[in-house]
Design a protein around this motif. Structure first.
Motif, short mmCIF file in Angstrom:
data_model
loop_
_atom_site.label_atom_id
_atom_site.label_comp_id
_atom_site.label_asym_id
_atom_site.label_seq_id
_atom_site.Cartn_x
_atom_site.Cartn_y
_atom_site.Cartn_z
N ASN A 346 0.91 -1.33 -0.04
CA ASN A 346 -0.10 -0.10 0.08
C ASN A 346 0.85 1.39 -0.10
N GLN A 347 1.87 0.97 0.67
CA GLN A 347 2.72 2.49 0.86
C GLN A 347 3.52 2.51 -0.59
N GLN A 348 4.00 1.55 -1.19
CA GLN A 348 4.79 1.66 -2.41
C GLN A 348 3.66 2.27 -3.45
N HIS A 349 2.65 1.64 -3.40
CA HIS A 349 1.67 2.27 -4.31
C HIS A 349 1.37 3.73 -4.31
N PHE A 350 1.05 4.11 -2.98
CA PHE A 350 0.69 5.57 -2.52
C PHE A 350 2.30 6.40 -3.15
N HIS A 351 3.34 5.72 -2.71
CA HIS A 351 4.56 6.55 -3.28
C HIS A 351 4.60 6.85 -4.60
N ALA A 352 4.34 5.76 -5.34
CA ALA A 352 4.48 5.90 -6.99
C ALA A 352 3.19 6.68 -7.44
N LEU A 353 2.02 6.81 -6.76
CA LEU A 353 1.17 7.63 -7.25
C LEU A 353 1.48 9.37 -6.92
N CYS A 354 2.16 9.38 -5.85
CA CYS A 354 2.63 10.84 -5.67
C CYS A 354 3.73 11.29 -6.49
N HIS A 355 4.59 9.97 -6.99
CA HIS A 355 5.62 10.46 -7.99
C HIS A 355 5.06 10.83 -9.33
N CYS A 356 4.21 9.95 -9.61
CA CYS A 356 3.67 10.09 -11.20
C CYS A 356 2.94 11.45 -11.06
N MET A 358 3.43 13.97 -9.54
CA MET A 358 4.28 15.25 -9.58
C MET A 358 5.11 15.14 -10.81
N LYS A 359 5.43 14.27 -11.62
CA LYS A 359 6.09 14.00 -12.69
C LYS A 359 5.16 14.75 -13.85
N ARG A 360 4.03 14.07 -13.77
CA ARG A 360 2.84 14.49 -14.77
C ARG A 360 2.25 16.03 -14.72
N SER A 390 2.50 16.21 -3.35
CA SER A 390 3.60 17.05 -2.56
C SER A 390 4.66 16.36 -2.76
N HIS A 391 6.00 16.99 -2.49
CA HIS A 391 7.06 16.15 -2.45
C HIS A 391 7.46 15.45 -1.29
N SER A 392 6.37 15.48 -0.34
CA SER A 392 6.72 14.61 0.79
C SER A 392 5.53 13.36 0.37
N LEU A 393 5.68 12.33 1.33
CA LEU A 393 4.84 11.16 1.03
C LEU A 393 3.18 11.27 1.52
N THR A 394 2.68 12.63 1.12
CA THR A 394 1.21 12.90 1.35
C THR A 394 0.53 13.42 0.05
N LEU A 395 -0.65 13.45 0.25
CA LEU A 395 -1.71 14.11 -0.69
C LEU A 395 -2.47 14.94 0.09
N LEU A 396 -2.94 16.21 -0.52
CA LEU A 396 -3.52 17.32 0.04
C LEU A 396 -4.93 17.25 -0.84
N VAL A 397 -5.83 17.34 0.28
CA VAL A 397 -7.42 17.12 -0.16
C VAL A 397 -8.03 18.36 0.24
#
Length: 526
Positions: A346-356, A358-360, A390-397
């Motif tokens: 779950n954490q790996q998928h969350f990390h990948a979502l934040c990265h993608c 930010m990249k897009r 965000s650049h941290s392992l979080t999403l702002l809602v």
């Protein structure tokens, strides 16, 4: 060493928010650093409790107790309810502020474990005393040891001294080392030290080691973390990434990607403070404003609140005026009921979502799960949210406006060339302003602490002399108005030359509970 914590199981999210664990703060006093730490610590505690005692809605902090460890351990404040007790807490802080370091004697290695054991004994007796009147029993305690000594040595001290003590009721035992250096202010406490291979035996027994800068803002931020919901019985949010509108053949492996997230407030709502225009609307009142994701998740059933992603947006594709309400943080869940493999995936998928994202340079538009409809409603209303990486392992809602709520706005467009005279005047005025690269709210004060502190002031006619202030000498007589611990204190090894001098925490074995100012008003919020 009995380490596993016990917490109540199966509570609903709304209950979790209401019942935070009691906290015991042990201040480890040592020379010569106390003179530097004391003013910052006392100011940070004063500021923190001015906020914590003022918050309306569910209680975010139930009980608090304070011990000091110097040449002997001493209970400065027995467990009291935080809400409605600012005057008592302020008197405790004033007493801590006037505490002087006595000589150059270094505390014995047995004193910190004795303070922890004494605090546990007091907590168990308080829990037993309140069991009949509390809506939810007190089952676990969080202990924080604040010290200026090397943190690793203090951890070893505690490990050795508590190895034969039953700590089943300790939810978390934390050692916070206050460092001499002051680093640039951040909006989160200093990171927890990661043990090296040769240190793993020290930290593996659930004693958390953390460092903290010796300044008021860093200490404030550390204490404010106590206001967060720290329950891990269940994840708060399920974020579904695969749109439900797609045919099953187009979905990833016919299984929609679901990220399990915990929800965290970004800042406190001003409506929770007394004196604000909408302070009468409590956060736990269903008739109040329940349009935010935090309140919806709190009011939902035992199942987590669901967010369904509808589409992706370019970050420049939404007008800032269409978002409203308080922002909230999504993080990968730390729910204890999930196995380690699921948590890691779950954490790996969350990390990948934040990265993608930010990249897009994308945002996500999501629809919230509707509240339970009334009997006369066939299609319940729902809310929509925009999710920002965000650049941290979080999403702002944050909430986003819908057509039903939009009001018309007809505004003239800017012309390309404003009048030359006006342009020169405005440019000159703007050039005179100080230009900053970022806005740091930790460096901006609004005098809220002093306002709340003065608002908590009690009428002078009400006596608070039962314990306020340290013992004052009048002639040869010692006036001791100290609050006494509600349990029999543990024995203290006498210091040579000081065997006759005892702390107030070790005087009377027959001390009684001090009634809280708020026990009658909030009997079930412990």
């Amino acid at each position: 060493m009995h380490r596993r914590r016990t917490t109540s199981r199966g509570t609903s999210p709304a209950t979790k928010i209401s019942h935070q664990p009691p906290r015991l703060l042990i201040v480890h006093i040592a020379v010569p650093s106390w003179d530097d730490i004391c003013p910052n610590l006392c100011e940070a505690l004063q500021n923190f409790f001015s906020i914590a005692c003022s918050l309306m809605g569910p209680s975010r902090m139930s009980l608090f107790s304070l011990y000091t460890v110097q040449n002997q351990h001493e209970c400065v404040l027995p467990f009291v309810q935080v809400r409605g007790n600012f005057v008592r807490l302020q008197a405790c802080i004033s007493e801590l502020r006037t505490l002087q370091v006595e000589g150059c004697y270094r505390p014995s290695h047995t004193l910190l474990p004795l303070a922890v054991e004494d605090g546990l004994q007091q907590f168990k007796q308080y829990s037993s005393h309140m069991a009949t009147s509390a809506a939810q029993p007190l089952t676990s305690l969080e202990i924080t040891v604040l010290t200026s000594q090397p943190g690793k040595e203090v951890v070893k001290e505690l490990e050795e001294g508590l190895k034969d003590i039953n700590l089943l009721s300790v939810r978390r035992l934390q050692v916070v080392e206050v460092t001499k250096g002051i680093q640039e202010h951040t909006d989160s406490p200093s990171p927890i030290e990661e043990p090296s291979n040769d240190e793993s035996s020290i930290l593996e027994a659930d004693i958390v080691l953390e460092t903290l800068d010796n300044d008021v803002v860093s200490m404030e931020v550390f204490f404010k973390a106590w206001l967060h919901n720290t329950e891990t019985d269940q994840e708060n949010i399920h974020l579904f990434l695969t749109p439900q509108s797609l045919p099953p053949s187009s979905r990833a492996k016919d299984n929609p990607i679901c990220l399990k997230c915990d929800l965290q407030e970004r800042f406190l709502s001003p409506s929770l403070l007394p004196g604000t225009a909408d302070s009468m609307s409590r956060i736990d009142d269903p008739k109040g404003d329940i349009s935010t994701i935090y309140q919806m998740a709190s009011l939902s059933s035992d199942s987590p609140y669901k967010l369904q992603v509808i589409k992706a947006l370019k970050s420049s594709g939404i007008c800032e005026s269409l978002t409203y309400g308080l922002p909230f943080i999504l993080r990968p869940t730390s729910c204890w009921q999930l196995d380690w493999d699921e948590l890691e995936t779950n954490q790996q998928h969350f990390h990948a979502l934040c990265h993608c994202l930010m990249k897009r340079d994308w945002l996500l538009l999501a629809r919230g799960e509707p509240l339970i409809p009334r009997h006369n409603q066939s299609l319940p209303a729902c809310s929509f949210y925009v999710i920002t990486p965000s650049h941290s392992l979080t999403l702002l809602v944050k909430l986003v406006a819908t057509r039903e709520l939009m009001l018309p706005g007809f505004f003239p467009l800017l012309s390309e060339d404003p009048p030359e005279d006006s342009l020169k005047i405005i440019e000159s005025t703007l050039d005179s302003l100080e230009l900053g690269l970022t806005y740091n709210p930790l460096q901006v004060g609004s005098h809220l602490y002093s306002h709340l502190s003065s608002a908590h002031a009690k009428p002078q006619g009400r006596p608070y002399t039962s314990w306020a202030g340290r013992g004052l000498r009048k002639g040869d007589q010692l006036q001791t108005n100290r609050a006494r611990a509600p349990v029999v204190p543990l024995p203290v090894t006498p210091v040579p030359g000081r065997a006759l001098k005892k702390s107030a925490a070790s005087k009377a074995a027959s001390g009684t509970f001090l009634p809280s100012d708020s026990e009658d008003e909030y009997p079930s919020q412990t």
